[in-house]
Design an enzyme around this catalytic site. Structure first.
Site, PDB file in Angstrom:
ATOM      1  N   GLU A   9       0.729  -1.207  -0.052  1.00  0.00           N
ATOM      2  CA  GLU A   9       0.091  -0.058   0.086  1.00  0.00           C
ATOM      3  C   GLU A   9       0.830   1.208   0.053  1.00  0.00           C
ATOM      4  O   GLU A   9       0.354   2.321  -0.519  1.00  0.00           O
ATOM      5  CB  GLU A   9      -0.960   0.057   1.213  1.00  0.00           C
ATOM      6  CG  GLU A   9      -2.286  -1.002   0.965  1.00  0.00           C
ATOM      7  CD  GLU A   9      -2.815  -1.164   2.315  1.00  0.00           C
ATOM      8  OE1 GLU A   9      -3.322   0.094   2.647  1.00  0.00           O
ATOM      9  OE2 GLU A   9      -3.181  -2.079   2.919  1.00  0.00           O
ATOM     10  N   ASP A  82      -1.792  -4.387   3.664  1.00  0.00           N
ATOM     11  CA  ASP A  82      -2.003  -4.543   5.191  1.00  0.00           C
ATOM     12  C   ASP A  82      -2.727  -5.818   5.581  1.00  0.00           C
ATOM     13  O   ASP A  82      -3.866  -6.130   5.121  1.00  0.00           O
ATOM     14  CB  ASP A  82      -2.545  -3.344   5.808  1.00  0.00           C
ATOM     15  CG  ASP A  82      -1.611  -2.150   5.830  1.00  0.00           C
ATOM     16  OD1 ASP A  82      -0.257  -2.349   5.587  1.00  0.00           O
ATOM     17  OD2 ASP A  82      -1.962  -1.186   6.204  1.00  0.00           O
ATOM     18  N   ASP A  84      -5.141  -6.846   7.487  1.00  0.00           N
ATOM     19  CA  ASP A  84      -6.576  -6.620   8.043  1.00  0.00           C
ATOM     20  C   ASP A  84      -7.641  -6.450   7.082  1.00  0.00           C
ATOM     21  O   ASP A  84      -7.430  -6.593   5.925  1.00  0.00           O
ATOM     22  CB  ASP A  84      -6.560  -5.383   9.014  1.00  0.00           C
ATOM     23  CG  ASP A  84      -6.034  -4.125   7.925  1.00  0.00           C
ATOM     24  OD1 ASP A  84      -6.071  -4.119   6.781  1.00  0.00           O
ATOM     25  OD2 ASP A  84      -5.889  -3.171   8.775  1.00  0.00           O
ATOM     26  N   GLU A  86      -9.477  -4.287   5.816  1.00  0.00           N
ATOM     27  CA  GLU A  86      -9.160  -3.287   4.853  1.00  0.00           C
ATOM     28  C   GLU A  86      -8.143  -3.555   3.952  1.00  0.00           C
ATOM     29  O   GLU A  86      -8.374  -3.328   2.809  1.00  0.00           O
ATOM     30  CB  GLU A  86      -8.661  -2.020   5.555  1.00  0.00           C
ATOM     31  CG  GLU A  86      -9.334  -0.533   4.803  1.00  0.00           C
ATOM     32  CD  GLU A  86     -10.662  -0.336   4.907  1.00  0.00           C
ATOM     33  OE1 GLU A  86     -11.304   0.265   4.144  1.00  0.00           O
ATOM     34  OE2 GLU A  86     -11.326  -0.825   5.919  1.00  0.00           O
ATOM     35  N   TYR A 324       2.560  -5.074  13.432  1.00  0.00           N
ATOM     36  CA  TYR A 324       1.317  -4.289  13.046  1.00  0.00           C
ATOM     37  C   TYR A 324       0.773  -3.733  14.038  1.00  0.00           C
ATOM     38  O   TYR A 324       0.272  -4.180  15.095  1.00  0.00           O
ATOM     39  CB  TYR A 324       0.338  -5.320  12.114  1.00  0.00           C
ATOM     40  CG  TYR A 324      -0.615  -4.864  11.296  1.00  0.00           C
ATOM     41  CD1 TYR A 324      -0.164  -3.916  10.383  1.00  0.00           C
ATOM     42  CD2 TYR A 324      -1.998  -4.967  11.429  1.00  0.00           C
ATOM     43  CE1 TYR A 324      -1.075  -3.129   9.378  1.00  0.00           C
ATOM     44  CE2 TYR A 324      -2.760  -4.179  10.589  1.00  0.00           C
ATOM     45  CZ  TYR A 324      -2.403  -3.351   9.621  1.00  0.00           C
ATOM     46  OH  TYR A 324      -3.404  -2.633   8.864  1.00  0.00           O
ATOM     47  N   ARG A 326      -2.547  -2.284  13.853  1.00  0.00           N
ATOM     48  CA  ARG A 326      -3.951  -2.363  14.173  1.00  0.00           C
ATOM     49  C   ARG A 326      -4.436  -3.891  14.619  1.00  0.00           C
ATOM     50  O   ARG A 326      -4.444  -4.516  13.707  1.00  0.00           O
ATOM     51  CB  ARG A 326      -4.446  -1.869  12.685  1.00  0.00           C
ATOM     52  CG  ARG A 326      -4.395  -0.631  12.211  1.00  0.00           C
ATOM     53  CD  ARG A 326      -5.119  -0.147  10.942  1.00  0.00           C
ATOM     54  NE  ARG A 326      -4.991   1.100  10.599  1.00  0.00           N
ATOM     55  CZ  ARG A 326      -4.022   1.568   9.781  1.00  0.00           C
ATOM     56  NH1 ARG A 326      -3.522   0.810   9.093  1.00  0.00           N
ATOM     57  NH2 ARG A 326      -4.015   2.904   9.495  1.00  0.00           N
ATOM     58  N   HIS A 372      -3.479 -10.914  14.732  1.00  0.00           N
ATOM     59  CA  HIS A 372      -2.133 -10.629  14.807  1.00  0.00           C
ATOM     60  C   HIS A 372      -1.634 -10.720  16.332  1.00  0.00           C
ATOM     61  O   HIS A 372      -2.529 -10.699  17.255  1.00  0.00           O
ATOM     62  CB  HIS A 372      -1.977  -9.252  14.414  1.00  0.00           C
ATOM     63  CG  HIS A 372      -2.564  -8.960  12.951  1.00  0.00           C
ATOM     64  ND1 HIS A 372      -2.263  -9.520  11.831  1.00  0.00           N
ATOM     65  CD2 HIS A 372      -3.765  -8.131  12.656  1.00  0.00           C
ATOM     66  CE1 HIS A 372      -2.993  -9.105  10.973  1.00  0.00           C
ATOM     67  NE2 HIS A 372      -3.698  -8.340  11.337  1.00  0.00           N
TER      68      HIS A 372
END
Length: 735
Positions: A9, A82, A84, A86, A324, A326, A372
């Site tokens: 990203e 990423d 997750d 999203e 990570y 989040r 995670h």
């Protein structure tokens, strides 16, 4: 020769990953999302399974073209967005764009940390795109779009304050919490109470203070709220007493001062163990960074993103320093726990190392994704001192916080000794407490003192003189009578609001910072001295939403929807079923409200006007289009319908009424006859300017909307400060 393509990203993440891979790989950044719902229409086909209409984002054409070209020449395309929901949705968008444009295999790789080992392991063990996570993200986005798109038009009633208003599924609940807390504060009736604080001295001159604790066998308590019944009050007085007037405080103080003998009647010592907190998850990192470093959640996440994606460490090049950021899991890998235990033994000694590794299993696993690990350093080689030369000041502060919290979570408990002393003079007993650290344990590296202090006891968490003993006589040097008032509930800060949302199951790790920034940027809430205070506009918007959509803008409903969205990610519920379960009652509520609400009328044909979204934002359009093409700006409607807020005072210049107005740099008072009368007056805080001692401090705003405080005598006095100075107020907690 064809190469392998890795898509991430951000450019900084691409740079770090590129360092670990050979010449057979090309790493390219998408720079965020490539597709999104349209801006000017709903973009959701409700009748056909709530299918979203995702369009290429304007301005991403060149990036999309480059990705397609690189994919067409590649053997394998590794999508490393990423790890997750999203990121999974972006991965699916990429796959949809290049499918049919390349013969390459399309694989999904996940990097929980950007290290050489992690990157290579992920490339060697690729996965498929998780369609359940994609559907969960799509459902969340669609639900948010439907609520925002369908409810926002009903806010036209509040356009007298703003030309463009909107509602959000989670943001509106956050606003509701802030407004309800403000209502509690406004309704709060303070109750007067008094404390008597004695200053004692031992024979060898050592002094300490103690608070009146008991009188005639009854304990001193703060008086309950005034609205308590007579029966409740009688019940309260059976075992307690309250000093609720100055005359009573003086009467009791006179009796105490007449006593000739003050003796230590009892001393108790209690050993307490204090355990370290778990390693950081997204919410606790944001809360602690706000409390200790003064960082807003948005800033914390930006800095954490930098540390995760990679920092240039001199000759080592770009290196990911944390896992990570989040995550809602406190899980830690066995490898990093072993590394931490070795570090602790070597640097602090065996006595600071627990017999077994600490395991932080969450008690409430209902909302925990556990995809995670917790937020931690990627390697203990990179101590804060080692990386400090390569980090900005703020990056260093956040990294040091993450590092120390992680090391502390695997250390031995601290051992504290709490000593409580009781001093008796006939029917009166005073009490003082002090805490001493017997063994520091994890406190040797990380102090986890709580955000709030109750301050119930004199010397609480302080120090008592050494050598106090039972039956020891003391001299009363001074007796202070301290007046106080019960305090209303505290206003939310960004950190305490995040705590509240998380505890109620609202929002997820990736959304907390966005929720905070959204309600502030929309001018629904302003932040003064870190406290979140609803604006006049925010209160009005909340009132409209709660009156018309009480079951939608509701804490329990929102938490239930979050749970159902999670079930899609777990593969336990289908996308369409969750959205259908949500939409059917929502649509019914919408129809009921729509039938009652009064809409503005078109002055040309008399038909209803409704809010539309165009290329340049929101506007009012006649529903009789195309027969009637009348349109009107929301600003124009605002100016025509705005009702002034009167101050109740007269204009000293012309005698007309004065009103509150909003200016470029904040709120002020002006004459209602403006522009005929140009009288204006700043609104002050009532606190004297510490520089000139003549003016008062007033709330001002910078061009970027940040609040500061300046003297109302500017430019004669140029005093300005970010933090409002506190007036000196007597408080028993300062004893």
């Amino acid at each position: 020769m064809n190469k392998n393509l890795i898509l991430v990203e951000s450019p900084s993440k691409a740079k770090t990953i590129n360092k670990y891979l050979g010449k057979d790989f090309i790493v390219e950044a998408t720079v965020g999302h490539l597709k999104n719902l349209p801006k000017t229409k709903l973009g959701v086909d409700i009748e056909n399974g709530f299918r979203p209409s995702l369009l290429n984002i304007r301005g991403k054409g060149d990036i999309i073209k480059k990705i397609k070209e690189l994919a067409s020449k590649s053997n394998t395309v590794f999508i490393a967005t990423d790890p997750d929901r999203e990121g999974e949705a972006i991965a699916q968008d990429i796959a949809d764009l290049i499918n049919g444009k390349t013969n390459a295999k399309i694989k999904r790789v996940l990097f929980n940390e950007i290290t050489k080992h992690s990157v290579k392991a992920a490339i060697e063990n690729p996965k498929e795109i998780n369609i359940n996570l994609v559907n969960s993200q799509r459902a969340r986005r669609v639900m948010d779009r439907i609520i925002g798109y369908k409810i926002s038009p009903f806010l036209w009633k509040a356009v007298v304050d703003s030309g463009s208003l909107s509602a959000g599924r989670v943001q509106s609940v956050a606003l509701r919490l802030v407004c309800e807390r403000e209502e509690e504060i406004e309704k709060f009736v303070p109750t007067e109470y008094w404390n008597l604080i004695a200053q004692f001295m031992t024979e060898d001159g050592k002094e300490f203070s103690a608070k009146l604790y008991e009188m005639e066998g009854k304990q001193l308590k703060v008086q309950p709220k005034p609205e308590m019944t007579e029966e409740d009050w009688k019940e309260f007085l059976k075992n307690n007493f309250a000093i609720n007037t100055e005359s009573l405080a003086k009467e009791i103080a006179t009796k105490i001062e007449s006593k000739n003998k003050f003796v230590i009647s009892d001393i108790t010592k209690k050993e307490n163990k204090r355990n370290p907190f778990p390693p950081f998850i997204t919410s606790t990192l944001q809360v602690e960074a706000s409390r200790k470093l003064g960082f807003r959640p948005k800033k914390t996440m930006m800095l954490a993103q930098n540390l995760y994606e990679g920092i240039e460490l001199g000759k080592e090049g770009p290196t990911g320093l944390i896992t990570y950021m989040r995550t809602d899991s406190t899980r830690l890998s066995e490898e990093i726990i072993y590394e931490a235990r070795s570090f602790i033994e070597h640097n602090f000694g065996k006595n600071h190392l627990p017999a077994r590794p600490r395991n932080y299993e969450q008690k409430n696993k209902k909302h925990v994704q556990d995809a995670h690990e917790a937020i931690r350093p990627t390697s203990l080689k990179y101590t804060p001192e080692y990386v400090k030369p390569f980090l900005s000041n703020d990056q260093y502060k956040l990294y040091e916080l993450i590092w120390k919290r992680f090391i502390a979570c695997q250390m031995e408990s601290a051992v504290l000794e709490v000593t409580t002393v009781f001093i008796k003079a006939d029917e009166f007993i005073f009490r003082a407490s002090g805490t001493a650290i017997q063994f520091p344990g994890f406190l040797a590296i990380y102090d986890e003192s709580s955000e709030d202090s109750n301050g119930n006891n004199a010397n609480e968490n302080g120090q008592l003189p050494i050598g106090l003993y039972r039956n020891q006589e003391l001299q009363l040097k001074e007796l202070k009578k301290i007046q106080s008032f019960t305090k209303p509930p505290a206003r939310y800060t960004e950190s305490s609001l995040i705590k509240e949302l998380e505890s109620k199951g609202i929002g997820r790790p990736s959304t907390y910072a966005l929720i905070m920034s959204t309600i502030i940027e929309r001018n629904y809430v302003e932040q003064i001295d870190k406290k979140l205070i609803p604006t006049k506009l925010g209160k009005k918007v909340n009132k409209i939403l709660v009156e018309n959509f009480p079951n939608i803008i509701d804490v329990d409903f929102t938490a239930k929807m979050e749970d159902e969205l999670d079930t899609i990610a777990d593969g336990n519920m289908e996308y369409e079923r969750v959205l259908r379960d949500f939409y059917e009652p929502f649509s019914k509520t919408l129809q009921e409200v729509e039938s009652k609400i009064e809409k503005p009328k078109c002055e040309i044909c008399g038909a209803d006007m409704e809010i539309k979204i165009g290329r340049y934002g929101k506007f009012l359009a006649c529903t009789n289009y195309p027969k009637c093409k009348n349109i009107k700006s929301l600003k124009e409607l605002s100016e025509n319908n705005s009702e002034p807020e009167f101050t109740g005072e007269k204009c000293p210049k012309c005698g007309a009424r004065t009103v509150f107005r909003e200016g470029k740099y904040g709120r002020f008072i002006g004459c209602e006859r403006y522009p005929e009368c140009d009288f204006t007056k700043v609104i002050t805080t009532g606190i004297q300017c510490p520089k000139c001692k003549e003016g008062e401090l007033t709330v001002k705003k910078t061009k970027r909307g940040k609040i500061f405080y300046g003297c109302n005598r500017y430019p004669e006095c140029d005093y300005a400060t970010w933090k409002l100075p506190k007036e000196e107020v007597a408080d028993e907690n300062n004893v």
